[in-house]
Write a protein that holds these residues in place. Structure first.
Motif, PDB file in Angstrom:
ATOM      1  N   TYR A  74     -58.588 -12.347 -41.086  1.00 55.99           N
ATOM      2  CA  TYR A  74     -58.872 -11.117 -40.358  1.00 55.99           C
ATOM      3  C   TYR A  74     -59.850 -10.276 -41.169  1.00 55.99           C
ATOM      4  CZ  TYR A  74     -54.539 -12.538 -38.044  1.00 55.99           C
ATOM      5  OH  TYR A  74     -53.572 -13.261 -37.368  1.00 55.99           O
ATOM      6  N   THR A  75     -60.954  -9.871 -40.561  1.00 55.71           N
ATOM      7  CA  THR A  75     -61.904  -8.999 -41.243  1.00 55.71           C
ATOM      8  C   THR A  75     -61.901  -7.620 -40.599  1.00 55.71           C
ATOM      9  OG1 THR A  75     -63.806  -9.586 -39.838  1.00 55.71           O
ATOM     10  CG2 THR A  75     -63.433 -10.930 -41.814  1.00 55.71           C
ATOM     11  N   ALA A  76     -61.949  -6.574 -41.418  1.00 52.80           N
ATOM     12  CA  ALA A  76     -62.102  -5.208 -40.919  1.00 52.80           C
ATOM     13  C   ALA A  76     -63.594  -4.911 -40.847  1.00 52.80           C
ATOM     14  CB  ALA A  76     -61.386  -4.235 -41.848  1.00 52.80           C
ATOM     15  N   ASN A  77     -64.101  -4.742 -39.632  1.00 59.82           N
ATOM     16  CA  ASN A  77     -65.536  -4.558 -39.418  1.00 59.82           C
ATOM     17  C   ASN A  77     -65.858  -3.065 -39.335  1.00 59.82           C
ATOM     18  OD1 ASN A  77     -65.751  -7.431 -39.176  1.00 59.82           O
ATOM     19  ND2 ASN A  77     -65.035  -7.252 -37.069  1.00 59.82           N
ATOM     20  N   VAL A  78     -66.461  -2.549 -40.386  1.00 59.92           N
ATOM     21  CA  VAL A  78     -66.603  -1.115 -40.595  1.00 59.92           C
ATOM     22  C   VAL A  78     -67.370  -0.398 -39.482  1.00 59.92           C
ATOM     23  CG1 VAL A  78     -67.536   0.630 -42.163  1.00 59.92           C
ATOM     24  CG2 VAL A  78     -66.416  -1.383 -43.089  1.00 59.92           C
ATOM     25  N   THR A  79     -68.487  -0.920 -39.056  1.00 58.29           N
ATOM     26  CA  THR A  79     -69.295  -0.157 -38.100  1.00 58.29           C
ATOM     27  C   THR A  79     -69.161  -0.591 -36.651  1.00 58.29           C
ATOM     28  OG1 THR A  79     -71.255  -1.513 -38.531  1.00 58.29           O
ATOM     29  CG2 THR A  79     -70.985   0.452 -39.867  1.00 58.29           C
ATOM     30  N   SER A  80     -68.487  -1.694 -36.375  1.00 61.34           N
ATOM     31  CA  SER A  80     -68.197  -2.017 -34.972  1.00 61.34           C
ATOM     32  C   SER A  80     -66.783  -1.604 -34.596  1.00 61.34           C
ATOM     33  CB  SER A  80     -68.420  -3.512 -34.689  1.00 61.34           C
ATOM     34  OG  SER A  80     -67.698  -4.346 -35.576  1.00 61.34           O
ATOM     35  N   ASN A  81     -66.063  -1.018 -35.535  1.00 61.93           N
ATOM     36  CA  ASN A  81     -64.721  -0.474 -35.292  1.00 61.93           C
ATOM     37  C   ASN A  81     -63.793  -1.487 -34.638  1.00 61.93           C
ATOM     38  OD1 ASN A  81     -65.430   2.049 -36.370  1.00 61.93           O
ATOM     39  ND2 ASN A  81     -66.214   2.755 -34.398  1.00 61.93           N
ATOM     40  N   ASP A  82     -63.706  -2.634 -35.279  1.00 55.71           N
ATOM     41  CA  ASP A  82     -62.813  -3.678 -34.779  1.00 55.71           C
ATOM     42  C   ASP A  82     -62.441  -4.641 -35.899  1.00 55.71           C
ATOM     43  OD1 ASP A  82     -65.163  -5.255 -35.015  1.00 55.71           O
ATOM     44  OD2 ASP A  82     -65.584  -5.166 -32.869  1.00 55.71           O
ATOM     45  N   VAL A  83     -61.527  -5.554 -35.576  1.00 47.76           N
ATOM     46  CA  VAL A  83     -61.112  -6.619 -36.483  1.00 47.76           C
ATOM     47  C   VAL A  83     -61.492  -7.945 -35.856  1.00 47.76           C
ATOM     48  CG1 VAL A  83     -59.091  -7.834 -37.415  1.00 47.76           C
ATOM     49  CG2 VAL A  83     -59.216  -5.346 -37.560  1.00 47.76           C
ATOM     50  N   SER A  84     -62.141  -8.789 -36.609  1.00 47.81           N
ATOM     51  CA  SER A  84     -62.429 -10.150 -36.161  1.00 47.81           C
ATOM     52  C   SER A  84     -61.310 -11.067 -36.611  1.00 47.81           C
ATOM     53  CB  SER A  84     -63.747 -10.661 -36.750  1.00 47.81           C
ATOM     54  OG  SER A  84     -64.850 -10.007 -36.170  1.00 47.81           O
ATOM     55  N   VAL A  85     -60.856 -11.920 -35.683  1.00 48.67           N
ATOM     56  CA  VAL A  85     -59.806 -12.892 -35.981  1.00 48.67           C
ATOM     57  C   VAL A  85     -60.459 -14.263 -36.052  1.00 48.67           C
ATOM     58  CG1 VAL A  85     -57.577 -13.827 -35.290  1.00 48.67           C
ATOM     59  CG2 VAL A  85     -58.176 -11.460 -34.696  1.00 48.67           C
ATOM     60  N   ILE A  86     -60.275 -14.957 -37.169  1.00 49.71           N
ATOM     61  CA  ILE A  86     -60.958 -16.228 -37.422  1.00 49.71           C
ATOM     62  C   ILE A  86     -59.961 -17.373 -37.473  1.00 49.71           C
ATOM     63  CG2 ILE A  86     -62.355 -17.510 -39.109  1.00 49.71           C
ATOM     64  CD1 ILE A  86     -63.445 -14.785 -40.025  1.00 49.71           C
ATOM     65  N   ASP A  87     -60.259 -18.418 -36.739  1.00 51.61           N
ATOM     66  CA  ASP A  87     -59.536 -19.691 -36.862  1.00 51.61           C
ATOM     67  C   ASP A  87     -60.128 -20.386 -38.078  1.00 51.61           C
ATOM     68  OD1 ASP A  87     -58.890 -22.439 -36.731  1.00 51.61           O
ATOM     69  OD2 ASP A  87     -58.718 -22.399 -34.561  1.00 51.61           O
ATOM     70  N   VAL A  88     -59.353 -20.426 -39.165  1.00 48.37           N
ATOM     71  CA  VAL A  88     -59.912 -20.958 -40.414  1.00 48.37           C
ATOM     72  C   VAL A  88     -60.187 -22.457 -40.346  1.00 48.37           C
ATOM     73  CG1 VAL A  88     -59.540 -21.233 -42.899  1.00 48.37           C
ATOM     74  CG2 VAL A  88     -58.894 -19.086 -41.770  1.00 48.37           C
ATOM     75  N   PRO A  89     -59.242 -23.298 -39.877  1.00 49.22           N
ATOM     76  CA  PRO A  89     -59.563 -24.730 -39.776  1.00 49.22           C
ATOM     77  C   PRO A  89     -60.724 -25.005 -38.827  1.00 49.22           C
ATOM     78  CG  PRO A  89     -57.191 -24.401 -39.655  1.00 49.22           C
ATOM     79  CD  PRO A  89     -57.826 -23.052 -39.534  1.00 49.22           C
ATOM     80  N   GLY A  90     -60.795 -24.228 -37.732  1.00 51.04           N
ATOM     81  CA  GLY A  90     -61.869 -24.428 -36.756  1.00 51.04           C
ATOM     82  C   GLY A  90     -63.172 -23.772 -37.140  1.00 51.04           C
ATOM     83  N   ARG A  91     -63.137 -22.890 -38.142  1.00 49.50           N
ATOM     84  CA  ARG A  91     -64.343 -22.232 -38.647  1.00 49.50           C
ATOM     85  C   ARG A  91     -65.071 -21.425 -37.567  1.00 49.50           C
ATOM     86  NH1 ARG A  91     -62.057 -23.970 -42.855  1.00 49.50           N
ATOM     87  NH2 ARG A  91     -63.169 -25.104 -44.493  1.00 49.50           N
ATOM     88  N   HIS A  92     -64.312 -20.632 -36.767  1.00 49.53           N
ATOM     89  CA  HIS A  92     -64.962 -19.784 -35.784  1.00 49.53           C
ATOM     90  C   HIS A  92     -64.092 -18.573 -35.450  1.00 49.53           C
ATOM     91  CE1 HIS A  92     -62.430 -22.337 -33.222  1.00 49.53           C
ATOM     92  NE2 HIS A  92     -62.416 -21.329 -32.363  1.00 49.53           N
ATOM     93  N   GLU A  93     -64.734 -17.532 -34.958  1.00 50.62           N
ATOM     94  CA  GLU A  93     -64.024 -16.340 -34.516  1.00 50.62           C
ATOM     95  C   GLU A  93     -63.359 -16.617 -33.176  1.00 50.62           C
ATOM     96  OE1 GLU A  93     -65.299 -11.704 -34.341  1.00 50.62           O
ATOM     97  OE2 GLU A  93     -66.249 -12.978 -32.817  1.00 50.62           O
ATOM     98  N   ILE A  94     -62.085 -16.176 -33.030  1.00 50.81           N
ATOM     99  CA  ILE A  94     -61.365 -16.441 -31.782  1.00 50.81           C
ATOM    100  C   ILE A  94     -61.008 -15.173 -31.026  1.00 50.81           C
ATOM    101  CG2 ILE A  94     -60.430 -18.644 -32.555  1.00 50.81           C
ATOM    102  CD1 ILE A  94     -57.809 -17.213 -33.197  1.00 50.81           C
ATOM    103  N   GLY A  95     -61.267 -14.000 -31.597  1.00 50.35           N
ATOM    104  CA  GLY A  95     -60.971 -12.767 -30.893  1.00 50.35           C
ATOM    105  C   GLY A  95     -61.277 -11.537 -31.711  1.00 50.35           C
ATOM    106  N   ARG A  96     -61.200 -10.390 -31.041  1.00 46.93           N
ATOM    107  CA  ARG A  96     -61.426  -9.092 -31.685  1.00 46.93           C
ATOM    108  C   ARG A  96     -60.319  -8.127 -31.294  1.00 46.93           C
ATOM    109  NH1 ARG A  96     -67.236  -7.900 -32.507  1.00 46.93           N
ATOM    110  NH2 ARG A  96     -68.107  -9.891 -33.232  1.00 46.93           N
ATOM    111  N   VAL A  97     -60.035  -7.195 -32.163  1.00 42.08           N
ATOM    112  CA  VAL A  97     -59.073  -6.129 -31.915  1.00 42.08           C
ATOM    113  C   VAL A  97     -59.761  -4.794 -32.189  1.00 42.08           C
ATOM    114  CG1 VAL A  97     -56.834  -5.141 -32.500  1.00 42.08           C
ATOM    115  CG2 VAL A  97     -57.177  -7.614 -32.685  1.00 42.08           C
ATOM    116  N   THR A  98     -59.708  -3.887 -31.230  1.00 40.93           N
ATOM    117  CA  THR A  98     -60.297  -2.565 -31.415  1.00 40.93           C
ATOM    118  C   THR A  98     -59.436  -1.725 -32.360  1.00 40.93           C
ATOM    119  OG1 THR A  98     -61.232  -2.615 -29.192  1.00 40.93           O
ATOM    120  CG2 THR A  98     -61.053  -0.470 -30.243  1.00 40.93           C
ATOM    121  N   THR A  99     -60.087  -0.967 -33.226  1.00 40.20           N
ATOM    122  CA  THR A  99     -59.391  -0.139 -34.206  1.00 40.20           C
ATOM    123  C   THR A  99     -59.830   1.313 -34.079  1.00 40.20           C
ATOM    124  OG1 THR A  99     -61.088  -0.392 -35.909  1.00 40.20           O
ATOM    125  CG2 THR A  99     -59.377  -2.095 -35.793  1.00 40.20           C
ATOM    126  N   GLY A 100     -59.376   2.134 -35.021  1.00 39.43           N
ATOM    127  CA  GLY A 100     -59.906   3.481 -35.149  1.00 39.43           C
ATOM    128  C   GLY A 100     -61.269   3.435 -35.804  1.00 39.43           C
TER     129      GLY A 100
END
Length: 324
Positions: free
Chosen positions: A205-231
């Motif tokens: 999970y990465t905290a993305n500072v300027t897009s105000n969201d979290v990227s969720v990564i499938d590590v074995p698959g080596r790709h992003e699988i979703g985003r979560v909106t944050t503050g």
């Protein structure tokens, strides 16, 4: 003033024996309350906080504006980055003393330790590389090229793979430990800063500072699988039970989301400018370092309520692995 800019990760501003009747309760020598090891950048110290007592138990002076922190596999040694050193400090947690320092070029900030080998990985904020340091923290062994302005670092439980959040590259570098090479870059949100792995090492999970969201990564698959909106201005992600917790710097909140559905659950008000966050070993509480208000907020992971506020020295960052 390198570390004063590094301090926010967003460019916001610069900163400078118990006897009961006849029953004796014996407590093992090794027993202790959970500790928070808080890098206080403005005070140039590592504050050791007794979370049960809610007090600062000790301070270890560290110059160079300490920021990032990681612990050795046996949890007896802390490695602290010093962006204004620039370099690395090694702290013996039994004696609570700095036992050594290592000069490093650039802007050392993010840091992690390999759980198997004990190698220490340090991100150069001003370059596109991470440094590989010997397990005792005394020797720079090599450097590995990654994306632009690397910040957070995570290592898979088997010690075979390093994940690096590249803030200016809007990506996560996947690094093979055996060959010390980057094997892939995974696109994520804008300006990823903190990166966190689950216990199995299958999701990051990465905290993305300027897009105000979290990227969720499938590590074995080596790709992003979703985003979560944050503050506003998310900084670091922590995991406890079925939920994720994200510090929102500018909102003064912690966003809570469901790890399965990737939907928002709540926003918890904490102190000013929350930065580092980590879950307790039992997953029952979260500890948040509030840079702007010089406090730690303790959150109950079930009720989602703040149960304590602890005063700490100036400029707490606690960027990394800071609970033991």
């Amino acid at each position: 003033m390198i570390a004063r800019h590094l301090r926010t990760g967003t460019g916001r501003r610069f900163a400078g024996p118990l006897l009961l009747g006849l029953t004796l309760l014996c407590v093992p020598v090794s027993a202790r309350a959970d500790e928070a090891l808080v890098t206080a950048q403005g005070a140039n110290t590592l504050a050791i906080v007794d979370l049960e007592a809610g007090t600062v138990a000790a301070q270890v002076p560290i110059d160079g504006a300490p920021a990032g922190i990681a612990l050795s596999p046996d949890r007896r040694t802390a490695f602290v980055t010093r962006p204004e050193g620039p370099g690395l400090a090694v702290v013996d947690l039994a004696t609570r003393t700095v036992t050594g320092t290592l000069a490093l070029p650039g802007g050392p900030l993010g840091i992690a330790v390999n759980p198997k080998s004990g190698a220490v990985y340090v991100a150069d904020w001003y370059g596109s590389r991470i440094f590989v340091v010997s397990p005792d923290g005394t020797r720079l062994d090599t450097e590995i090229q990654v994306g632009a302005s690397p910040s957070g670092i995570a290592v898979t439980p088997d010690g075979s793979t390093i994940l690096v959040a590249n803030r200016e590259g809007d990506s996560v570098s996947v690094v093979d430990v055996a060959s010390a090479t980057e094997t892939q870059k995974i696109p994520v949100g804008r300006h990823p800063f903190g990166i966190t792995l689950d216990a199995e090492g299958t999701r990051a999970y990465t905290a993305n500072v300027t897009s105000n969201d979290v990227s969720v990564i499938d590590v074995p698959g080596r790709h992003e699988i979703g985003r979560v909106t944050t503050g506003e201005r998310p900084y670091v992600v922590a995991l406890a039970g079925p939920r994720g917790f994200v510090t929102d710097q500018y909102s003064g909140t912690v966003t809570v989301f469901n790890l399965k559905t990737l939907t928002n659950v709540a926003a918890i008000e904490v102190g000013d400018h929350p930065e580092g966050i980590a879950a307790s070993r039992d997953g029952r509480t979260l500890t948040v370092a509030n840079w702007g208000s010089n406090t730690l907020s303790v959150i109950d992971a079930t009720t989602l309520k703040v149960t304590n506020e602890i005063k700490v020295p100036d400029g707490p960052r606690a960027f990394g692995d800071f609970l033991r």
